[in-house]
Design a protein around this motif. Sequence first.
Motif, mmCIF file in Angstrom:
data_model
loop_
_atom_site.group_PDB
_atom_site.id
_atom_site.type_symbol
_atom_site.label_atom_id
_atom_site.label_comp_id
_atom_site.label_asym_id
_atom_site.label_seq_id
_atom_site.Cartn_x
_atom_site.Cartn_y
_atom_site.Cartn_z
ATOM 1 N N GLY A 195 0.486 3.863 7.200
ATOM 2 C CA GLY A 195 -0.510 4.895 6.891
ATOM 3 C C GLY A 195 -1.926 4.360 6.829
ATOM 4 O O GLY A 195 -2.704 4.774 5.977
ATOM 5 N N HIS A 236 7.074 6.235 2.191
ATOM 6 C CA HIS A 236 8.105 5.480 2.910
ATOM 7 C C HIS A 236 9.061 4.761 1.953
ATOM 8 O O HIS A 236 10.231 4.585 2.275
ATOM 9 C CB HIS A 236 7.445 4.484 3.874
ATOM 10 N N SER A 289 -3.435 1.413 -6.759
ATOM 11 C CA SER A 289 -3.743 2.688 -7.416
ATOM 12 C C SER A 289 -2.681 3.037 -8.465
ATOM 13 O O SER A 289 -1.548 3.395 -8.126
ATOM 14 C CB SER A 289 -3.823 3.821 -6.374
ATOM 15 N N ASP A 322 -0.749 -4.121 -7.768
ATOM 16 C CA ASP A 322 -1.316 -5.411 -7.367
ATOM 17 C C ASP A 322 -1.968 -5.279 -5.995
ATOM 18 O O ASP A 322 -1.800 -4.272 -5.290
ATOM 19 C CB ASP A 322 -0.211 -6.489 -7.328
ATOM 20 N N GLY A 340 0.854 -1.184 0.000
ATOM 21 C CA GLY A 340 0.000 0.000 0.000
ATOM 22 C C GLY A 340 0.888 1.231 0.000
ATOM 23 O O GLY A 340 0.679 2.173 0.773
ATOM 24 N N ALA A 341 1.872 1.209 -0.892
ATOM 25 C CA ALA A 341 2.951 2.222 -0.868
ATOM 26 C C ALA A 341 2.478 3.614 -1.271
ATOM 27 O O ALA A 341 3.136 4.605 -0.968
ATOM 28 C CB ALA A 341 4.068 1.786 -1.808
#
Length: 242
Positions: free
Chosen positions: A115, A57, A74, A95, A51-52
């Motif tokens: 986050g 980060h 996204s 993914d 979920g970068a």
Amino acid sequence: MTTAAEHYRTHLAPVYLWMAGGFDAAVSRGEAEIKAIFPSLPSGIAAVDLGAGFGMHAIPLARRGCSVIAVDTSSILLDELRGHAGALPVRAVEDELLSFQRHLDSKVNLILCMGDTLTHLPEPASVEKLFSLAADSLRPDGKFIATFRDYTPPLVGEGRFIPVKSDADRILTCFLEYDSEYVNVHDVLHQRNGSTWQLRVSAYRKLRLSPEWVSAALQASGFSVRVEPGLGGMVRVVATRV
Ligand SMILES: C[S@@+](CC[C@H](N)C(=O)[O-])C[C@H]1O[C@@H](n2cnc3c(N)ncnc32)[C@H](O)[C@@H]1O
């Protein structure tokens, strides 16, 4: 109610960097958070950021010599990440969180899920599944680190309306509606359109995870766990593969 992926695609991702205060400010916060967790980092660390998003980060980790696989659904946020990463060793992959293993060639040293991303998973069993995949993908002594909001104490009345960000042309307000296991998150976006305001609302479901439940689930997957305060009122869990 939309899925988290659809909510980001149609509603939140296009304004996400604005909401976060811009790329540089957000990445500086990410950098400070990484520094607080790892005052020193050996070089050659292999990391996965689940979920970068736009790389809050992942970019600081790569700047400190880690090679990072950044996973997110996204494409809008991953394009931001790619645009800012330049020659840094970050591989951005579009993914699902639970499919991250198919992008690994070998075990890694560090897996992040920062986050409030954990709460986007569809059910508690998916969180347990993620912890078990993380345990399976980490080298001995490797770390899984997550930050999330504890939605178990419900906000009530006017407290459920949270002013997130505003400027002269845009106002983002969040409204929370609770049921037993979930909180329905309504992102209410007003955008100026000439002399009028346009209103768009989209809602999705987040999990109500308590720090105690997260800690116990990580321990059940073979981690030793430290729970501490994270950024902006979030809870941070630092779990070490034993
Ligand atoms: C609240 S943002 C956090 C972004 C980033 N980690 C940070 O700290 O700024 C949650 C991120 O998780 C992504 N996401 C949500 N559900 C996902 C899923 N099932 N699989 C992959 N990414 C997901 C969203 O697209 C979004 O970028």
